[in-house]
Design a protein around this motif. Sequence first.
Motif, short mmCIF file in Angstrom:
data_model
loop_
_atom_site.label_atom_id
_atom_site.label_comp_id
_atom_site.label_asym_id
_atom_site.label_seq_id
_atom_site.Cartn_x
_atom_site.Cartn_y
_atom_site.Cartn_z
N ASP A 30 42.79 44.08 47.29
CA ASP A 30 43.85 45.00 46.89
C ASP A 30 44.05 44.80 45.39
OD1 ASP A 30 46.29 46.24 46.27
OD2 ASP A 30 47.06 45.90 48.29
N ILE A 31 44.17 45.88 44.66
CA ILE A 31 44.25 45.78 43.20
C ILE A 31 45.45 44.94 42.75
CG2 ILE A 31 45.60 47.88 42.78
CD1 ILE A 31 43.52 48.31 40.41
N ARG A 32 46.49 44.87 43.56
CA ARG A 32 47.65 44.05 43.20
C ARG A 32 47.35 42.56 43.26
NH1 ARG A 32 51.30 47.41 47.28
NH2 ARG A 32 49.37 47.06 48.35
N ASP A 33 46.24 42.21 43.93
CA ASP A 33 45.85 40.80 44.06
C ASP A 33 44.78 40.40 43.04
OD1 ASP A 33 47.57 40.53 46.22
OD2 ASP A 33 46.03 41.12 47.66
N TYR A 34 44.39 41.31 42.15
CA TYR A 34 43.36 41.00 41.17
C TYR A 34 43.86 39.91 40.22
CZ TYR A 34 40.06 44.82 42.08
OH TYR A 34 39.12 45.65 42.62
N ASN A 35 42.97 39.00 39.88
CA ASN A 35 43.28 38.01 38.84
C ASN A 35 42.63 38.48 37.54
OD1 ASN A 35 40.55 37.30 38.95
ND2 ASN A 35 40.92 35.62 40.39
N ASP A 36 42.75 37.68 36.49
CA ASP A 36 42.21 38.07 35.18
C ASP A 36 40.69 38.26 35.22
OD1 ASP A 36 44.68 38.11 34.04
OD2 ASP A 36 44.54 36.11 33.14
N ALA A 37 40.00 37.41 35.95
CA ALA A 37 38.54 37.52 36.04
C ALA A 37 38.13 38.82 36.73
CB ALA A 37 37.95 36.32 36.79
N ASP A 38 38.85 39.20 37.80
CA ASP A 38 38.55 40.45 38.49
C ASP A 38 38.78 41.65 37.58
OD1 ASP A 38 38.04 39.05 40.85
OD2 ASP A 38 40.13 39.21 41.53
N LEU A 39 39.87 41.63 36.82
CA LEU A 39 40.16 42.73 35.90
C LEU A 39 39.12 42.80 34.79
CD1 LEU A 39 44.04 42.44 35.64
CD2 LEU A 39 42.72 44.23 36.79
N GLU A 40 38.68 41.65 34.34
CA GLU A 40 37.65 41.62 33.30
C GLU A 40 36.34 42.23 33.81
OE1 GLU A 40 36.54 41.20 29.51
OE2 GLU A 40 38.51 40.60 30.23
N ARG A 41 35.96 41.89 35.05
CA ARG A 41 34.75 42.46 35.65
C ARG A 41 34.88 43.97 35.80
NH1 ARG A 41 33.87 38.45 40.52
NH2 ARG A 41 35.64 37.62 39.51
N LEU A 42 36.05 44.41 36.25
CA LEU A 42 36.29 45.84 36.41
C LEU A 42 36.19 46.56 35.07
CD1 LEU A 42 37.08 48.05 38.43
CD2 LEU A 42 39.46 47.57 37.89
N PHE A 43 36.78 45.97 34.03
CA PHE A 43 36.72 46.55 32.70
C PHE A 43 35.26 46.61 32.19
CE2 PHE A 43 36.83 46.13 28.03
CZ PHE A 43 37.49 47.30 27.74
N ASP A 44 34.50 45.54 32.41
CA ASP A 44 33.10 45.52 31.99
C ASP A 44 32.30 46.62 32.69
OD1 ASP A 44 33.56 43.44 30.27
OD2 ASP A 44 32.82 41.89 31.66
N GLN A 45 32.56 46.81 34.00
CA GLN A 45 31.88 47.88 34.73
C GLN A 45 32.25 49.24 34.15
OE1 GLN A 45 32.88 47.69 38.88
NE2 GLN A 45 30.84 46.96 39.41
N TRP A 46 33.51 49.41 33.84
CA TRP A 46 34.00 50.67 33.27
C TRP A 46 33.30 50.95 31.95
CZ3 TRP A 46 37.85 54.21 34.81
CH2 TRP A 46 38.23 55.11 33.86
#
Length: 181
Positions: A30-46
Amino acid sequence: MNNHHKSSFILLIFIISLINCDEKNWKQKDIRDYNDADLERLFDQWEENEEPLPDDELPEHLRKQSPQIDMTKMDFSNPENVLKLSKKGKTLMSFVSVDDNPTRDETESITSLWQSSLQNNHIIADRFIVDDNRAIFMFKDGAQAWDAKEFLIQQKRCKDVTIENKVYPGKYSKQKKKEEL
Protein backbone atom coordinates in the motif's frame (compact mmCIF):
# COMPACT_ATOMS: atom_id res chain seq x y z
CA MET A 1 32.18 -28.47 -6.75
CA ASN A 2 33.69 -28.21 -3.29
CA ASN A 3 31.72 -27.18 -0.20
CA HIS A 4 33.01 -23.61 -0.27
CA HIS A 5 31.75 -23.04 -3.84
CA LYS A 6 28.43 -24.73 -3.04
CA SER A 7 27.83 -22.50 -0.05
CA SER A 8 28.78 -19.38 -2.05
CA PHE A 9 26.46 -20.45 -4.86
CA ILE A 10 23.58 -21.10 -2.43
CA LEU A 11 24.21 -17.75 -0.75
CA LEU A 12 24.16 -16.01 -4.13
CA ILE A 13 20.86 -17.66 -5.08
CA PHE A 14 19.41 -16.74 -1.70
CA ILE A 15 20.41 -13.06 -2.12
CA ILE A 16 18.97 -12.93 -5.65
CA SER A 17 15.68 -14.43 -4.45
CA LEU A 18 15.55 -11.90 -1.60
CA ILE A 19 16.07 -9.04 -4.04
CA ASN A 20 13.36 -10.35 -6.38
CA CYS A 21 11.04 -10.96 -3.44
CA ASP A 22 11.70 -7.47 -2.09
CA GLU A 23 11.01 -5.93 -5.52
CA LYS A 24 7.68 -7.75 -5.79
CA ASN A 25 6.78 -6.85 -2.21
CA TRP A 26 7.35 -3.11 -2.60
CA LYS A 27 5.24 -3.04 -5.76
CA GLN A 28 2.37 -4.75 -3.94
CA LYS A 29 2.63 -2.56 -0.83
CA ASP A 30 0.00 0.00 0.00
CA ILE A 31 1.48 3.36 -0.95
CA ARG A 32 0.89 4.63 2.60
CA ASP A 33 3.35 1.98 3.81
CA TYR A 34 6.17 2.98 1.43
CA ASN A 35 9.48 3.84 3.06
CA ASP A 36 12.13 6.16 1.61
CA ALA A 37 13.81 3.36 -0.36
CA ASP A 38 10.48 2.36 -1.97
CA LEU A 39 9.76 5.96 -2.94
CA GLU A 40 13.25 6.32 -4.36
CA ARG A 41 12.77 3.19 -6.51
CA LEU A 42 9.40 4.47 -7.70
CA PHE A 43 10.93 7.84 -8.59
CA ASP A 44 13.80 6.15 -10.47
CA GLN A 45 11.28 4.08 -12.46
CA TRP A 46 9.31 7.23 -13.25
CA GLU A 47 12.44 9.05 -14.44
CA GLU A 48 13.45 6.11 -16.67
CA ASN A 49 10.12 6.24 -18.49
CA GLU A 50 9.86 10.03 -18.64
CA GLU A 51 10.20 11.57 -22.09
CA PRO A 52 11.83 14.98 -22.27
CA LEU A 53 9.49 17.92 -22.82
CA PRO A 54 9.42 19.48 -26.29
CA ASP A 55 11.36 22.73 -26.53
CA ASP A 56 8.22 24.89 -26.74
CA GLU A 57 6.88 23.45 -23.45
CA LEU A 58 10.06 24.10 -21.46
CA PRO A 59 10.40 27.21 -19.29
CA GLU A 60 11.98 30.07 -21.19
CA HIS A 61 15.36 29.79 -19.42
CA LEU A 62 15.71 26.07 -20.33
CA ARG A 63 14.87 26.32 -24.03
CA LYS A 64 17.58 25.37 -26.47
CA GLN A 65 16.58 28.06 -28.93
CA SER A 66 14.32 31.07 -28.85
CA PRO A 67 11.59 31.51 -31.47
CA GLN A 68 12.95 32.63 -34.82
CA ILE A 69 11.94 36.07 -36.03
CA ASP A 70 11.12 36.40 -39.72
CA MET A 71 12.77 39.69 -40.66
CA THR A 72 10.91 39.79 -43.98
CA LYS A 73 7.58 40.21 -42.16
CA MET A 74 8.76 43.13 -40.04
CA ASP A 75 7.48 46.58 -40.77
CA PHE A 76 10.44 48.69 -39.68
CA SER A 77 8.43 51.88 -40.15
CA ASN A 78 6.39 50.87 -37.08
CA PRO A 79 8.75 50.45 -34.08
CA GLU A 80 5.92 49.05 -31.94
CA ASN A 81 5.44 46.10 -34.32
CA VAL A 82 9.18 45.44 -34.32
CA LEU A 83 9.14 45.30 -30.50
CA LYS A 84 6.03 43.11 -30.53
CA LEU A 85 7.62 40.58 -32.90
CA SER A 86 10.92 40.60 -30.99
CA LYS A 87 9.08 39.66 -27.76
CA LYS A 88 7.18 36.74 -29.33
CA GLY A 89 7.47 33.69 -27.08
CA LYS A 90 9.33 35.58 -24.34
CA THR A 91 8.01 36.60 -20.94
CA LEU A 92 7.15 40.29 -20.65
CA MET A 93 5.71 42.41 -17.85
CA SER A 94 3.61 45.52 -18.22
CA PHE A 95 2.47 47.93 -15.52
CA VAL A 96 -1.14 49.04 -15.45
CA SER A 97 -2.29 51.99 -13.33
CA VAL A 98 -5.90 52.62 -12.28
CA ASP A 99 -7.24 56.20 -12.26
CA ASP A 100 -9.26 58.08 -9.57
CA ASN A 101 -7.22 57.10 -6.47
CA PRO A 102 -8.69 53.62 -5.96
CA THR A 103 -8.28 51.51 -2.84
CA ARG A 104 -6.24 48.33 -3.10
CA ASP A 105 -9.50 46.31 -3.14
CA GLU A 106 -10.87 48.44 -5.99
CA THR A 107 -7.66 47.94 -7.96
CA GLU A 108 -7.89 44.19 -7.31
CA SER A 109 -11.49 44.10 -8.54
CA ILE A 110 -10.97 46.32 -11.61
CA THR A 111 -7.80 44.62 -12.80
CA SER A 112 -9.36 41.20 -12.21
CA LEU A 113 -12.21 42.17 -14.53
CA TRP A 114 -9.69 43.39 -17.13
CA GLN A 115 -7.71 40.16 -16.82
CA SER A 116 -10.88 38.09 -17.40
CA SER A 117 -11.76 40.17 -20.44
CA LEU A 118 -8.27 39.63 -21.86
CA GLN A 119 -8.50 35.87 -21.25
CA ASN A 120 -11.86 35.79 -23.02
CA ASN A 121 -9.97 37.18 -26.02
CA HIS A 122 -7.20 34.54 -25.71
CA ILE A 123 -4.69 36.98 -24.23
CA ILE A 124 -3.22 35.18 -21.25
CA ALA A 125 -1.64 37.17 -18.43
CA ASP A 126 -0.87 36.66 -14.75
CA ARG A 127 -1.78 39.64 -12.60
CA PHE A 128 -0.06 40.91 -9.46
CA ILE A 129 -1.16 43.94 -7.42
CA VAL A 130 1.92 46.01 -6.54
CA ASP A 131 0.38 49.20 -5.13
CA ASP A 132 -3.02 50.65 -4.25
CA ASN A 133 -3.50 51.81 -7.85
CA ARG A 134 -1.04 49.64 -9.79
CA ALA A 135 -0.77 46.07 -11.06
CA ILE A 136 1.67 44.04 -13.11
CA PHE A 137 0.33 41.99 -15.99
CA MET A 138 2.84 39.29 -16.92
CA PHE A 139 2.55 37.73 -20.35
CA LYS A 140 4.20 34.38 -21.20
CA ASP A 141 4.07 35.48 -24.84
CA GLY A 142 5.32 39.06 -24.79
CA ALA A 143 3.78 39.82 -28.18
CA GLN A 144 0.36 39.72 -26.50
CA ALA A 145 1.27 42.69 -24.29
CA TRP A 146 0.63 45.16 -27.11
CA ASP A 147 -2.76 43.61 -27.91
CA ALA A 148 -3.62 43.83 -24.22
CA LYS A 149 -2.45 47.45 -24.14
CA GLU A 150 -4.89 48.33 -26.94
CA PHE A 151 -7.74 46.91 -24.85
CA LEU A 152 -6.60 48.36 -21.52
CA ILE A 153 -6.12 51.98 -22.64
CA GLN A 154 -9.74 51.96 -23.83
CA GLN A 155 -11.05 51.22 -20.31
CA LYS A 156 -12.61 54.12 -18.38
CA ARG A 157 -10.52 53.65 -15.21
CA CYS A 158 -7.18 52.94 -16.94
CA LYS A 159 -4.72 55.71 -16.12
CA ASP A 160 -1.86 54.27 -18.17
CA VAL A 161 -0.07 51.14 -19.36
CA THR A 162 3.73 50.89 -19.35
CA ILE A 163 5.49 48.41 -21.65
CA GLU A 164 9.26 48.39 -22.12
CA ASN A 165 9.54 51.78 -20.30
CA LYS A 166 7.08 53.44 -22.70
CA VAL A 167 3.96 54.88 -21.10
CA TYR A 168 0.66 54.72 -22.98
CA PRO A 169 -1.99 56.94 -21.33
CA GLY A 170 -5.54 55.65 -20.96
CA LYS A 171 -8.13 57.19 -23.30
CA TYR A 172 -10.24 58.48 -20.39
CA SER A 173 -7.46 59.22 -17.88
CA LYS A 174 -7.37 62.57 -16.08
CA GLN A 175 -3.66 62.82 -17.00
CA LYS A 176 -4.47 62.65 -20.73
CA LYS A 177 -7.24 65.25 -20.38
CA LYS A 178 -4.77 67.66 -18.69
CA GLU A 179 -2.31 67.16 -21.58
CA GLU A 180 -5.00 68.01 -24.12
CA LEU A 181 -5.81 71.35 -22.43
